[in-house]
Design an enzyme around this catalytic site. Structure first.
Site, PDB file in Angstrom:
ATOM      1  N   GLN A 159       0.824  -0.655   0.098  1.00  0.00           N
ATOM      2  CA  GLN A 159      -0.223   0.000   0.158  1.00  0.00           C
ATOM      3  C   GLN A 159       0.795   1.218   0.253  1.00  0.00           C
ATOM      4  OE1 GLN A 159      -3.784   0.352   2.387  1.00  0.00           O
ATOM      5  NE2 GLN A 159      -2.478   1.556   3.498  1.00  0.00           N
ATOM      6  N   GLU A 201      -2.752   8.786  -1.762  1.00  0.00           N
ATOM      7  CA  GLU A 201      -2.251   9.921  -0.541  1.00  0.00           C
ATOM      8  C   GLU A 201      -1.706  10.704  -1.540  1.00  0.00           C
ATOM      9  OE1 GLU A 201      -1.275   7.456   2.570  1.00  0.00           O
ATOM     10  OE2 GLU A 201      -3.415   7.172   2.949  1.00  0.00           O
ATOM     11  N   ASP A 238       4.100   0.555   3.995  1.00  0.00           N
ATOM     12  CA  ASP A 238       2.769  -0.654   4.721  1.00  0.00           C
ATOM     13  C   ASP A 238       2.140  -1.341   4.194  1.00  0.00           C
ATOM     14  OD1 ASP A 238       0.095  -0.843   5.965  1.00  0.00           O
ATOM     15  OD2 ASP A 238      -0.106   1.553   5.944  1.00  0.00           O
ATOM     16  N   GLU A 281       5.192  -1.625   8.319  1.00  0.00           N
ATOM     17  CA  GLU A 281       3.872  -1.122   8.673  1.00  0.00           C
ATOM     18  C   GLU A 281       2.567  -3.038   8.511  1.00  0.00           C
ATOM     19  OE1 GLU A 281       1.963   2.108   8.327  1.00  0.00           O
ATOM     20  OE2 GLU A 281      -0.187   1.477   8.757  1.00  0.00           O
ATOM     21  N   ASP A 308      -0.851  -1.782  12.631  1.00  0.00           N
ATOM     22  CA  ASP A 308      -2.226  -0.426  12.624  1.00  0.00           C
ATOM     23  C   ASP A 308      -3.349  -0.848  12.206  1.00  0.00           C
ATOM     24  OD1 ASP A 308      -4.054   1.123  10.753  1.00  0.00           O
ATOM     25  OD2 ASP A 308      -3.386   1.214   9.013  1.00  0.00           O
ATOM     26  N   LYS A 333      -4.766   6.243  14.931  1.00  0.00           N
ATOM     27  CA  LYS A 333      -5.303   6.922  14.098  1.00  0.00           C
ATOM     28  C   LYS A 333      -6.879   6.842  15.284  1.00  0.00           C
ATOM     29  CE  LYS A 333      -4.606   4.320  10.079  1.00  0.00           C
ATOM     30  NZ  LYS A 333      -4.847   3.111   8.934  1.00  0.00           N
ATOM     31  N   ARG A 362      -5.513   9.662   7.439  1.00  0.00           N
ATOM     32  CA  ARG A 362      -6.768   8.225   6.912  1.00  0.00           C
ATOM     33  C   ARG A 362      -6.269   9.254   5.155  1.00  0.00           C
ATOM     34  NH1 ARG A 362      -8.746   4.422  10.187  1.00  0.00           N
ATOM     35  NH2 ARG A 362      -8.024   3.383   7.551  1.00  0.00           N
ATOM     36  N   SER A 363      -6.536   7.986   4.822  1.00  0.00           N
ATOM     37  CA  SER A 363      -6.546   8.024   2.910  1.00  0.00           C
ATOM     38  C   SER A 363      -7.219   8.730   2.387  1.00  0.00           C
ATOM     39  CB  SER A 363      -6.276   6.983   2.211  1.00  0.00           C
ATOM     40  OG  SER A 363      -7.208   5.908   3.032  1.00  0.00           O
ATOM     41  N   LYS A 384       2.705  10.489  10.260  1.00  0.00           N
ATOM     42  CA  LYS A 384       2.608   9.593   8.851  1.00  0.00           C
ATOM     43  C   LYS A 384       1.356  10.233   8.370  1.00  0.00           C
ATOM     44  CE  LYS A 384       1.524   5.781   6.508  1.00  0.00           C
ATOM     45  NZ  LYS A 384       0.414   3.754   7.120  1.00  0.00           N
TER      46      LYS A 384
HETATM   47  P1  PGA Z   1      -6.323   3.755   5.358  1.00  0.00           P
HETATM   48  O1  PGA Z   1      -4.782   4.152   5.184  1.00  0.00           O
HETATM   49  O2  PGA Z   1      -6.609   4.629   5.880  1.00  0.00           O
HETATM   50  O3  PGA Z   1      -7.067   3.619   3.948  1.00  0.00           O
HETATM   51  O4  PGA Z   1      -6.767   2.986   6.270  1.00  0.00           O
HETATM   52  C1  PGA Z   1      -3.753   4.040   5.715  1.00  0.00           C
HETATM   53  C2  PGA Z   1      -3.071   2.834   6.369  1.00  0.00           C
HETATM   54  O5  PGA Z   1      -3.836   1.840   6.226  1.00  0.00           O
HETATM   55  O6  PGA Z   1      -2.165   3.402   6.966  1.00  0.00           O
HETATM   56 ZN    ZN Z   2      -1.833   0.968   7.957  1.00  0.00          ZN
END
Ligand code: PGA
Ligand code: ZN
Length: 424
Positions: A159, A201, A238, A281, A308, A333, A362-363, A384
């Site tokens: 990712q 992102e 990640d 991650e 995460d 988060k 977040r994304s 991050k």
């Molecule tokens: P997400 O991605 O906000 O889509 O969950 C961020 C992450 O996985 O760290």
């Molecule tokens: Zn993550």
């Protein structure tokens, strides 16, 4: 004292509806905050309340806005500085384990707006209000260069392909190095005929034939930027493995292979031997705790292993992970936890365990920069927030620059001290 709480629908970086909360205090202060939204979510996260149906793909938030109206009548008259008391009330009012009645989005926006209001009424920047006199460090930024996974239509499995610059002398220098790398990566992609815009992102769209090709391109970008991989700049990944793994099987879309947990660990171990990777991650899926334990036992001495989806910003899970050796770091988060108080509890549990602690966006993001202040004020050590383009990302990096400047010569950069392993 809180005199008014109001919700409004605003739009996030993917053009989707989200919730903004605005708090007014008797002293005349108003403050607001916006809920972010994930795409690769852990099953243990606070639930986002969405309307369903067909409007905006079922993602509208009118139900969450009704929740804010309900919350408002219960918060009016309370002291905004009593964050713990207010958060406790939010949790009790919701009454569910996963915040599904009022919605994690309504709750986190409210909790963050209350925090912003309290800091504003104290006449202090949020980070300083949170630090309350304790020493803080500027966070080590983890910055995405290539996107992937759920943020890029699964074009590659991994990712986030990110860089970290722990050898920089300051937060601003770390961003300068990152800017050169991001620029160099763009030039390389263009030259290779692979420049196809950016992912969710802001990292370059991953037009690669393998995950390793992305890693090789990242190495070349670091070198082209005139920086020494390993010594000055590390790679951070990640894997977000919950997206393609369950019940101990990992299905890699790019090479059509299916791996078991042991083979997955061996593949990542191969990458750790071949590339200067400082942090990984979610190397395994959230249902593969034993895999996490084996991975951390093998590589935790030289690599940060972040939970995460596995830990979902939950203090009890963080403590259990430390006891069992499943990770040596935790992603933080606020919208996974639900409230500011629970978010801080997860971070405190990580610190207690000697974990690396990384405050994360977040994304789906917005102009809201609350998390930049959390990373400094709570002295998390790492931050991050995605890539080095798109202003919902840059707003956070730029906010930390302002904080660093305001501290002048007293600013301390966390650098290597943010990472939880000893050998390097
Ligand atoms: P997400 O991605 O906000 O889509 O969950 C961020 C992450 O996985 O760290
Ligand atoms: Zn993550």
């Amino acid at each position: 004292r809180i005199t008014r709480l109001q919700g409004r629908r605003v739009w996030d970086s993917r053009g989707r509806p989200t919730v903004e909360a605005e708090v007014a205090l008797a002293c005349g202060v108003t403050a607001r905050a916006i809920a972010p939204a994930g795409a690769s979510t852990g099953s243990g996260e606070a639930l986002e309340l969405r309307d369903g149906g067909t409007r905006f793909g079922g993602l509208d938030v009118t139900k969450a806005l009704s929740s804010i109206r309900e919350i408002a009548s219960s918060l009016e008259g309370l002291d905004a500085r009593d964050q713990a008391g207010i958060d406790e009330r939010l949790v009790a009012l919701d009454g569910t384990a996963n915040r599904s009645r009022l919605g994690g989005n309504a709750i986190v926006a409210t909790s963050m707006a209350v925090l912003q209001a309290a800091a504003a009424s104290a006449g202090e920047p949020l980070w300083r209000y949170l630090a309350d006199g304790r020493p803080v460090r500027m966070p080590l930024p983890e910055v995405q260069i290539f996107g992937g996974g759920a943020h890029a239509a699964r074009r590659v499995d991994v990712q986030d392909f990110m860089v970290m610059c722990p050898a920089a002398g300051s937060f601003s220098e770390a961003l300068e190095w990152t800017a050169e790398i991001y620029l160099a990566a763009g030039a390389l992609m263009k030259k290779a005929g692979k420049l196809q815009g950016v992912a969710d992102e802001g990292g370059y769209w991953p037009a690669f034939d393998s995950n390793e090709q992305a890693l090789d391109m990242l190495m070349r970008a670091i070198a082209d930027a005139g920086l020494r991989p390993g010594e000055q700049v590390g790679i951070s990944l990640d894997i977000a493995a919950s997206e393609f793994g369950r019940d101990g099987r990992y299905v890699l879309a790019l090479d059509g292979r299916s791996l078991d947990t042991g083979e997955m660990i061996a593949m990542l171990g191969g990458w750790l031997d071949a590339y200067p990777i400082l942090s990984i991650e979610d190397p395994l899926a959230e249902d593969d705790q034993d895999g996490f334990r084996r991975f951390t036992e093998a590589y935790g001495g030289r690599c940060q292993v972040i939970g995460d989806d596995l830990l979902v910003t939950n203090a009890a899970r963080v403590a259990a992970s430390a006891a069992e050796g499943c990770t040596n770091a935790v992603l933080i988060k606020p919208n996974q936890a639900g409230t500011i108080t629970e978010t801080h509890a997860a971070l405190a549990a990580g610190r207690q365990a000697g974990f690396g602690t990384i405050v994360s966006a977040r994304s789906g993001e917005t102009e809201d920069v609350t998390i930049a202040h959390l990373s400094v004020g709570w002295d998390a050590g790492q931050l991050k927030v995605g890539s080095f383009s798109r202003s919902e990302r840059m707003a956070k990096w730029n906010e930390v620059l302002r904080i660093e400047e305001s501290l002048g010569r007293d600013a301390v950069f966390s650098g290597w001290s943010a990472l939880p392993f000893k050998d390097r």
